[in-house]
Design a protein around this motif. Structure first.
Motif, PDB file in Angstrom:
ATOM      1  N   GLU A   1       5.164  -6.568 -56.776  1.00 38.61           N
ATOM      2  CA  GLU A   1       4.203  -7.602 -57.196  1.00 38.61           C
ATOM      3  C   GLU A   1       3.310  -8.003 -56.023  1.00 38.61           C
ATOM      4  OE1 GLU A   1       7.376  -7.221 -59.860  1.00 38.61           O
ATOM      5  OE2 GLU A   1       7.523  -7.851 -57.756  1.00 38.61           O
ATOM      6  N   GLU A   2       3.899  -8.082 -54.860  1.00 37.90           N
ATOM      7  CA  GLU A   2       3.117  -8.470 -53.678  1.00 37.90           C
ATOM      8  C   GLU A   2       2.106  -7.386 -53.320  1.00 37.90           C
ATOM      9  OE1 GLU A   2       6.317  -9.130 -51.004  1.00 37.90           O
ATOM     10  OE2 GLU A   2       6.695 -11.184 -51.693  1.00 37.90           O
ATOM     11  N   ARG A   3       2.498  -6.130 -53.488  1.00 38.98           N
ATOM     12  CA  ARG A   3       1.566  -5.055 -53.192  1.00 38.98           C
ATOM     13  C   ARG A   3       0.406  -5.081 -54.165  1.00 38.98           C
ATOM     14  NH1 ARG A   3       5.661  -0.182 -52.834  1.00 38.98           N
ATOM     15  NH2 ARG A   3       7.218  -1.778 -53.195  1.00 38.98           N
ATOM     16  N   ARG A   4       0.731  -5.362 -55.415  1.00 37.06           N
ATOM     17  CA  ARG A   4      -0.331  -5.459 -56.424  1.00 37.06           C
ATOM     18  C   ARG A   4      -1.279  -6.612 -56.073  1.00 37.06           C
ATOM     19  NH1 ARG A   4      -0.706  -7.983 -61.395  1.00 37.06           N
ATOM     20  NH2 ARG A   4       1.388  -8.853 -61.153  1.00 37.06           N
ATOM     21  N   ALA A   5      -0.690  -7.728 -55.646  1.00 39.52           N
ATOM     22  CA  ALA A   5      -1.516  -8.883 -55.267  1.00 39.52           C
ATOM     23  C   ALA A   5      -2.394  -8.554 -54.063  1.00 39.52           C
ATOM     24  CB  ALA A   5      -0.615 -10.076 -54.949  1.00 39.52           C
ATOM     25  N   LEU A   6      -1.874  -7.780 -53.123  1.00 39.29           N
ATOM     26  CA  LEU A   6      -2.659  -7.384 -51.952  1.00 39.29           C
ATOM     27  C   LEU A   6      -3.875  -6.561 -52.375  1.00 39.29           C
ATOM     28  CD1 LEU A   6       0.010  -6.351 -49.295  1.00 39.29           C
ATOM     29  CD2 LEU A   6      -1.697  -8.134 -49.055  1.00 39.29           C
ATOM     30  N   VAL A   7      -3.661  -5.647 -53.311  1.00 41.21           N
ATOM     31  CA  VAL A   7      -4.771  -4.814 -53.778  1.00 41.21           C
ATOM     32  C   VAL A   7      -5.776  -5.669 -54.541  1.00 41.21           C
ATOM     33  CG1 VAL A   7      -5.396  -2.942 -55.351  1.00 41.21           C
ATOM     34  CG2 VAL A   7      -3.437  -2.684 -53.839  1.00 41.21           C
ATOM     35  N   ALA A   8      -5.247  -6.549 -55.403  1.00 35.21           N
ATOM     36  CA  ALA A   8      -6.138  -7.380 -56.228  1.00 35.21           C
ATOM     37  C   ALA A   8      -6.984  -8.302 -55.369  1.00 35.21           C
ATOM     38  CB  ALA A   8      -5.300  -8.193 -57.207  1.00 35.21           C
ATOM     39  N   GLY A   9      -6.444  -8.712 -54.232  1.00 34.98           N
ATOM     40  CA  GLY A   9      -7.169  -9.651 -53.389  1.00 34.98           C
ATOM     41  C   GLY A   9      -7.954  -9.008 -52.271  1.00 34.98           C
ATOM     42  N   ASN A  10      -7.903  -7.688 -52.172  1.00 35.08           N
ATOM     43  CA  ASN A  10      -8.613  -6.999 -51.093  1.00 35.08           C
ATOM     44  C   ASN A  10     -10.072  -6.814 -51.499  1.00 35.08           C
ATOM     45  OD1 ASN A  10      -9.720  -4.622 -49.573  1.00 35.08           O
ATOM     46  ND2 ASN A  10      -7.727  -4.788 -48.591  1.00 35.08           N
ATOM     47  N   HIS A  11     -10.963  -7.443 -50.766  1.00 37.71           N
ATOM     48  CA  HIS A  11     -12.378  -7.443 -51.167  1.00 37.71           C
ATOM     49  C   HIS A  11     -12.991  -6.055 -51.154  1.00 37.71           C
ATOM     50  CE1 HIS A  11     -12.378 -11.760 -51.206  1.00 37.71           C
ATOM     51  NE2 HIS A  11     -11.861 -11.786 -50.006  1.00 37.71           N
ATOM     52  N   MET A  12     -12.543  -5.226 -50.216  1.00 41.17           N
ATOM     53  CA  MET A  12     -13.116  -3.878 -50.142  1.00 41.17           C
ATOM     54  C   MET A  12     -12.735  -3.076 -51.374  1.00 41.17           C
ATOM     55  SD  MET A  12     -13.100  -1.412 -46.853  1.00 41.17           S
ATOM     56  CE  MET A  12     -11.416  -0.892 -46.928  1.00 41.17           C
TER      57      MET A  12
ATOM     58  N   ASP B   1     -14.555  -4.278 -54.384  1.00 41.15           N
ATOM     59  CA  ASP B   1     -15.918  -3.759 -54.354  1.00 41.15           C
ATOM     60  C   ASP B   1     -15.958  -2.332 -54.893  1.00 41.15           C
ATOM     61  OD1 ASP B   1     -18.397  -2.821 -52.007  1.00 41.15           O
ATOM     62  OD2 ASP B   1     -18.654  -4.164 -53.698  1.00 41.15           O
ATOM     63  N   LEU B   2     -14.927  -1.546 -54.542  1.00 37.16           N
ATOM     64  CA  LEU B   2     -14.838  -0.181 -55.066  1.00 37.16           C
ATOM     65  C   LEU B   2     -14.745  -0.213 -56.588  1.00 37.16           C
ATOM     66  CD1 LEU B   2     -12.400   1.686 -52.650  1.00 37.16           C
ATOM     67  CD2 LEU B   2     -14.783   2.204 -53.077  1.00 37.16           C
ATOM     68  N   TRP B   3     -13.967  -1.155 -57.075  1.00 35.84           N
ATOM     69  CA  TRP B   3     -13.779  -1.273 -58.531  1.00 35.84           C
ATOM     70  C   TRP B   3     -15.103  -1.616 -59.194  1.00 35.84           C
ATOM     71  CZ3 TRP B   3     -11.173  -0.345 -62.722  1.00 35.84           C
ATOM     72  CH2 TRP B   3     -11.292  -1.163 -63.840  1.00 35.84           C
ATOM     73  N   ASN B   4     -15.853  -2.498 -58.555  1.00 41.46           N
ATOM     74  CA  ASN B   4     -17.127  -2.901 -59.133  1.00 41.46           C
ATOM     75  C   ASN B   4     -18.159  -1.779 -59.101  1.00 41.46           C
ATOM     76  OD1 ASN B   4     -16.260  -5.488 -59.725  1.00 41.46           O
ATOM     77  ND2 ASN B   4     -16.823  -6.280 -57.724  1.00 41.46           N
ATOM     78  N   ARG B   5     -18.011  -0.900 -58.123  1.00 43.03           N
ATOM     79  CA  ARG B   5     -18.955   0.224 -58.024  1.00 43.03           C
ATOM     80  C   ARG B   5     -18.245   1.502 -58.432  1.00 43.03           C
ATOM     81  NH1 ARG B   5     -20.213   1.451 -53.141  1.00 43.03           N
ATOM     82  NH2 ARG B   5     -18.672   0.224 -52.034  1.00 43.03           N
ATOM     83  N   SER B   6     -17.698   1.494 -59.617  1.00 45.06           N
ATOM     84  CA  SER B   6     -16.812   2.585 -60.050  1.00 45.06           C
ATOM     85  C   SER B   6     -17.615   3.770 -60.563  1.00 45.06           C
ATOM     86  CB  SER B   6     -15.864   2.079 -61.132  1.00 45.06           C
ATOM     87  OG  SER B   6     -16.608   1.500 -62.195  1.00 45.06           O
ATOM     88  N   SER B   7     -18.306   4.400 -59.655  1.00 43.04           N
ATOM     89  CA  SER B   7     -19.052   5.586 -60.066  1.00 43.04           C
ATOM     90  C   SER B   7     -19.066   6.560 -58.914  1.00 43.04           C
ATOM     91  CB  SER B   7     -20.488   5.205 -60.453  1.00 43.04           C
ATOM     92  OG  SER B   7     -21.140   4.678 -59.326  1.00 43.04           O
TER      93      SER B   7
ATOM     94  N   TRP C   1      -7.393   1.724 -58.598  1.00 48.33           N
ATOM     95  CA  TRP C   1      -7.367   0.262 -58.591  1.00 48.33           C
ATOM     96  C   TRP C   1      -6.950  -0.255 -59.966  1.00 48.33           C
ATOM     97  CZ3 TRP C   1      -9.386  -4.264 -60.568  1.00 48.33           C
ATOM     98  CH2 TRP C   1      -9.348  -5.383 -59.739  1.00 48.33           C
ATOM     99  N   GLY C   2      -7.526   0.347 -61.014  1.00 44.49           N
ATOM    100  CA  GLY C   2      -7.160  -0.048 -62.369  1.00 44.49           C
ATOM    101  C   GLY C   2      -5.687   0.234 -62.649  1.00 44.49           C
ATOM    102  N   ASP C   3      -5.199   1.407 -62.204  1.00 46.94           N
ATOM    103  CA  ASP C   3      -3.779   1.741 -62.398  1.00 46.94           C
ATOM    104  C   ASP C   3      -2.884   0.716 -61.721  1.00 46.94           C
ATOM    105  OD1 ASP C   3      -4.225   5.361 -62.113  1.00 46.94           O
ATOM    106  OD2 ASP C   3      -4.401   3.978 -63.822  1.00 46.94           O
ATOM    107  N   CYS C   4      -3.291   0.313 -60.530  1.00 44.85           N
ATOM    108  CA  CYS C   4      -2.450  -0.608 -59.756  1.00 44.85           C
ATOM    109  C   CYS C   4      -2.469  -2.001 -60.361  1.00 44.85           C
ATOM    110  CB  CYS C   4      -2.934  -0.651 -58.299  1.00 44.85           C
ATOM    111  SG  CYS C   4      -2.208  -1.973 -57.318  1.00 44.85           S
ATOM    112  N   VAL C   5      -3.688  -2.549 -60.531  1.00 42.63           N
ATOM    113  CA  VAL C   5      -3.809  -3.971 -60.895  1.00 42.63           C
ATOM    114  C   VAL C   5      -3.532  -4.197 -62.373  1.00 42.63           C
ATOM    115  CG1 VAL C   5      -5.415  -5.905 -60.994  1.00 42.63           C
ATOM    116  CG2 VAL C   5      -5.407  -4.408 -59.018  1.00 42.63           C
ATOM    117  N   GLU C   6      -4.004  -3.285 -63.206  1.00 45.68           N
ATOM    118  CA  GLU C   6      -3.883  -3.528 -64.645  1.00 45.68           C
ATOM    119  C   GLU C   6      -2.684  -2.823 -65.257  1.00 45.68           C
ATOM    120  OE1 GLU C   6      -7.707  -2.438 -66.099  1.00 45.68           O
ATOM    121  OE2 GLU C   6      -8.662  -4.231 -65.304  1.00 45.68           O
ATOM    122  N   GLU C   7      -2.404  -1.607 -64.771  1.00 42.52           N
ATOM    123  CA  GLU C   7      -1.281  -0.860 -65.346  1.00 42.52           C
ATOM    124  C   GLU C   7       0.000  -1.052 -64.546  1.00 42.52           C
ATOM    125  OE1 GLU C   7      -1.732   0.620 -68.191  1.00 42.52           O
ATOM    126  OE2 GLU C   7      -3.859   0.162 -68.162  1.00 42.52           O
ATOM    127  N   HIS C   8      -0.094  -1.727 -63.408  1.00 43.32           N
ATOM    128  CA  HIS C   8       1.075  -2.044 -62.563  1.00 43.32           C
ATOM    129  C   HIS C   8       1.788  -0.782 -62.080  1.00 43.32           C
ATOM    130  CE1 HIS C   8       1.529  -6.457 -64.127  1.00 43.32           C
ATOM    131  NE2 HIS C   8       0.291  -6.068 -64.115  1.00 43.32           N
TER     132      HIS C   8
END
Lengths: 418, 228
Positions: A270-281, A284-290, A300-307
Motif C-alpha cells: 500500500e505504501e509503494r502504491r501511495a509513493l507512486v500515486a504521489g510522485n509528481h513525475m 505527469d507521465l500518466w497525464n501525458r500518456s502517449s 502507472w494505471g496497473d499500480c495505482v488503479e489495479e494495485h
C-alpha cells in the motif's frame, strides 16, 4: 500566327520576371527590416549589460586600491593584520582582533572539533576573521574563507558562524575523497543538527521500516537509512567505470533487481502504491500518456488503479526511489559515529574511500554497526519534541506569575482625585 | 459586586471581544486550510512532513493573538476608572484591593470566552483533516496554553493599569529606557571590560524572561496544533 502564339508566351516570362522582381524586392525589404530589428534587439541587450560591466569594473578597481594600500602598509612596516594558528587552522585577522579571533576559534574547536586529528582541507584553508564595522583589507590567495561579522552581532552568533565555516570545510574534505560514505551521506556531519526535526521526519515517514526502527529494531534503522541499499552503477567509484557496455547492462539489471527487493523490505504494497500515486513525475507521465510515455502510463494505471505491486516497483525503480531516510538524516548517523569514535574518528572515516558506509562507520566509531544504530536511535528518541509534555509545570509557573502580577495590581500606587 | 463589574466590562468590550472570539476560532481553521490529504489520494510521508512544516508558519499568530486579547481586556477594564479619576471606586465602601480583585476576576471570566472560541476552532480543525500516521492533534493542550497566555498578559497589563496613568508611563518609560541605554552602556563598557564584550546584559535579561522560570515562558515554546 506564330507571333500571336509567341508574344503571349514571351510576355509571360516578362510578367513572371516582373513578379519575381517584385517578390524579391518585398522579400529583401522584409529581410532588411528583420535584420534591423535583430540588430536593435542585440544592441538593447548589450546596453543592458553595460551597468553590470560598470559595476564589475568598479569593484575590481576598489579591490586593486585595497590591495595597493595593503602592499604600501606592508612595505612601510605598518602591519594591520596578524596571523595565528589554532589547532589545524590558520587565521588572519586585524591586529586589534587577533586575540579575539584566537579565543573564538579555540572555543569553537574545543567544543565541537577537538577529536579531529588531521584534515587536509582544514590545513590548507586560511580563515580571515573580522568582527567589526570598519573592515581592513585582507588579501589572501586562493583557499581562503572570509568570515566577516557586523559589530552589533552577538558573540554567540559569531561563534556559530565560525562553527559553520569549519563544518563547511570539513564537508568539502569528505566530498573530496569521493568515498562511498560521502555519497551515502552527502552534507556535513559537523553542522548543527536539530534532532527534534530528525525525530519528526522519521516519525512522519510512511514506511514500514521506519516504524520498526522507532519501535526498537536496530537492523530496521540500518535498512531505512539505506546502509544495505544497492549502489547505482552510475554513482560507482572511478575504478568501476572502465567497464564494457555489456557489463554495465548486467550491473544495471542486478541493481534493479536488488532495488526491487529493497523496496519490498522498506515499504508495504500500500505504501509503494501511495509513493507512486504521489510522485509528481509519474503523475505527469500518466497525464501525458502517449508515445514513449504510454508504457509507463500503463504501468502507472496497473499500480495505482489495479494495485499490481510489481508495476509499482518497476516505476519506483525507474524514478530512483531510494531508502526512506535521506541524506539529511544519514548525516546525523555519521555525526553520532564521529562523536562515539572520539579522537581520530574523522581520519578513520576518510581513511578508505572504497569502504562501504557500514565499514566506514564501524571503523570511525570503533563500534559494531548494530550497537552504533541502537545508540543513534536512542539519541533520536530522547530528542522527541516536547509538544505539550511539560504543560503541568509550565502551567504552574504561569499561574505563579499570574498571582504575582495580581498581587502587584492590588498594591499599586494610590489613586488621587485631581 | 462581581456581577456588576462583569456586566460593566462586558458592556464596554463586547464588540472587541466578539472580534477576538472570531479570530481565535478562525486561526486553527486557517492553519489547516491547505493541509491534509486531498480526497482520493493516499497520505504521503512527504505530505506528513509538509504538514508539520505548513503548521509552523502559523505558530507565531497564537501567542500574538493571546497577547492582544490580554492587553485589550486589561486596558479596557480600567478605561472608565481612568476617565473618571477613580471617583466611583473611591466612593464605594470596599477596600481598594477588594475592588481591584473583583475587577481582575471579571476580566478573567471574559478571557475565557476567546479561549473557548479557540478550543472549538481547534477541535473543528483537527476533525476536518485526516492526519497521516505519526502525527497527532493537540487541540485541548493548545487551548490551555492559549488561556494561560491570555491570563498572563492580562495580569501584567492589568497591574500596570491599576495604578495612575503617571505610574504606567513611568514603568513603560523605565523599561524602554533600560533597554535603550542598557545596550549603549553595554557597548561602552565592552571597550574597557572584556566581560561586556561577551555578554549583552539586556539580551540575557530578555532571554531569561522568555524562558523558564521567567514570566513570559508561556509565550515561547511549541504552539503546534499538529505535531508528532
Amino acid at each position: 500566327m506564330l507571333l500571336a502564339i509567341a508574344l503571349p508566351a514571351m510576355a509571360k516570362p516578362a510578367e513572371a520576371r516582373a513578379q519575381q522582381r517584385k517578390v524579391a524586392s518585398v522579400t529583401q525589404e522584409q529581410s532588411r527590416e528583420s535584420t534591423a530589428r535583430m540588430v536593435a534587439d542585440l544592441r538593447a541587450r548589450l546596453d543592458s549589460l553595460a551597468p553590470l560591466l560598470n559595476e564589475a569594473e568598479e569593484r575590481l578597481r576598489q579591490r586593486e586600491i585595497r590591495d595597493q594600500r595593503a602592499a604600501r602598509d606592508a612595505a612601510a612596516g605598518i602591519a594591520t593584520v596578524d596571523t595565528v594558528r589554532v589547532a589545524l587552522m590558520t587565521i588572519i585577522a586585524p591586529i586589534e582582533q587577533i586575540e579575539l579571533a584566537e579565543e573564538l576559534f579555540t572555543e569553537v574547536w574545543t567544543e565541537y572539533y577537538s577529536n579531529i586529528e588531521a584534515s587536509n582541507l582544514l590545513e590548507q584553508t586560511v580563515y580571515t576573521f573580522q568582527w567589526s564595522d570598519d573592515r581592513v583589507p585582507i588579501h589572501v590567495e586562493d583557499g581562503s574563507n572570509h568570515l566577516t561579522f557586523d559589530r552589533w552581532m552577538r558573540r554567540s552568533r559569531v561563534a556559530t558562524g565560525v562553527r559553520e565555516a569549519i563544518a563547511k570545510t570539513l564537508e568539502f574534505d569528505l566530498k573530496s575523497t569521493s568515498s562511498r560514505v560521502s555519497y551515502w551521506a552527502f552534507g556535513s556531519p559537523y553542522r548543527e543538527h536539530d534532532y527534534r526535526d530528525t525525530y519528526r521526519f522519521i516519525a512522519t515517514t510512511r514506511a514500514r521500516v521506519t516504524r520498526n526502527c522507532l519501535a526498537g529494531d536496530a537492523a530496521a534503522c540500518g535498512s531505512a537509512l539505506g546502509l544495505d541499499a544497492p549502489v547505482t552503477p552510475s554513482f560507482g567509484l572511478r575504478s568501476e567505470r572502465d567497464r564494457s557496455p555489456d557489463e554495465w547492462r548486467a550491473l544495471e539489471e542486478e541493481y534493479r533487481a536488488r532495488q526491487a527487493e529493497s523496496l519490498a523490505a522498506w515499504y508495504t504494497p500500500e505504501e509503494r502504491r501511495a509513493l507512486v500515486a504521489g510522485n509528481h513525475m509519474l503523475v505527469d507521465l500518466w497525464n501525458r500518456s502517449s508515445g514513449a510515455n504510454a508504457r509507463w502510463a500503463a504501468r502507472w494505471g496497473d499500480c495505482v488503479e489495479e494495485h499490481v505491486t510489481d508495476a509499482c516497483d518497476a516505476l519506483l525503480v525507474e524514478v530512483g526511489g531510494g531508502a526512506p531516510l535521506p541524506g539529511q538524516i544519514r548525516e546525523t548517523v555519521v555525526a553520532y559515529a564521529l562523536e562515539r569514535g572520539g579522537r581520530g574518528a574523522w581520519s578513520r572515516l576518510l581513511d578508505d574511500p572504497e569502504a562501504s558506509p557500514i565499514e566506514a562507520l564501524e571503523y570511525a566509531s570503533a563500534l559494531p554497526i548494530d550497537e552504533l544504530l541502537t545508540g543513534w536511535r536512542a539519541l533520536i528518541i530522547s530528542n522527541r519534541p516536547e509538544t505539550y509534555s511539560a504543560m503541568v509545570p509550565r502551567g504552574a509557573l504561569a499561574v505563579l506569575w499570574f498571582l504575582f502580577f495580581s498581587f502587584l495590581a492590588t498594591r499599586s500606587t494610590r489613586w488621587r482625585l485631581g | 459586586m462581581y456581577k456588576s463589574m462583569l456586566f460593566l466590562h462586558w458592556k464596554q468590550i463586547r464588540p472587541a471581544l466578539a472580534l477576538t472570539v472570531v479570530a481565535a476560532f478562525a486561526l486553527p481553521l486557517l492553519m489547516v486550510s491547505n493541509l491534509g490529504t486531498p480526497p482520493g489520494m493516499d497520505a504521503m510521508s512527504l505530505e506528513a512532513y509538509r504538514i508539520v512544516g505548513g503548521v509552523e508558519e502559523w505558530l507565531y499568530f497564537f501567542p500574538l493573538l493571546a497577547l492582544a486579547i490580554g492587553v485589550t481586556l486589561a486596558l479596557s477594564s480600567w478605561n472608565w476608572d481612568h476617565q473618571l479619576n477613580h471617583v466611583y471606586a473611591l466612593s464605594l465602601p470596599v477596600t481598594r484591593w477588594e475592588y481591584t480583585l473583583q475587577k481582575l476576576l471579571a476580566g478573567m471570566t471574559l478571557a475565557l470566552i476567546p479561549a473557548a472560541g479557540l478550543w472549538l476552532g481547534a477541535h473543528l480543525a483537527a476533525a476536518s483533516i485526516e492526519l497521516p500516521e505519526g502525527l497527532h492533534a493537540y487541540p485541548n493542550e493548545l487551548a490551555v496554553r492559549f488561556s494561560f497566555a491570555i491570563l498572563l498578559s492580562y495580569a501584567v497589563l492589568f497591574s500596570m493599569a491599576a495604578g495612575t496613568t503617571k505610574t504606567t508611563v513611568k514603568i513603560l518609560g523605565t523599561v524602554l529606557g533600560l533597554v535603550f541605554f542598557g545596550v549603549m552602556a553595554n557597548d561602552y563598557l565592552a571597550t574597557y571590560y572584556p566581560y561586556f564584550d561577551r555578554v549583552q546584559i539586556v539580551v540575557e535579561v530578555f532571554e531569561w524572561m522568555m524562558q523558564a522560570p521567567g514570566p513570559f515562558e508561556v509565550f515561547t515554546g511549541n504552539w503546534s496544533l499538529i505535531d508528532v
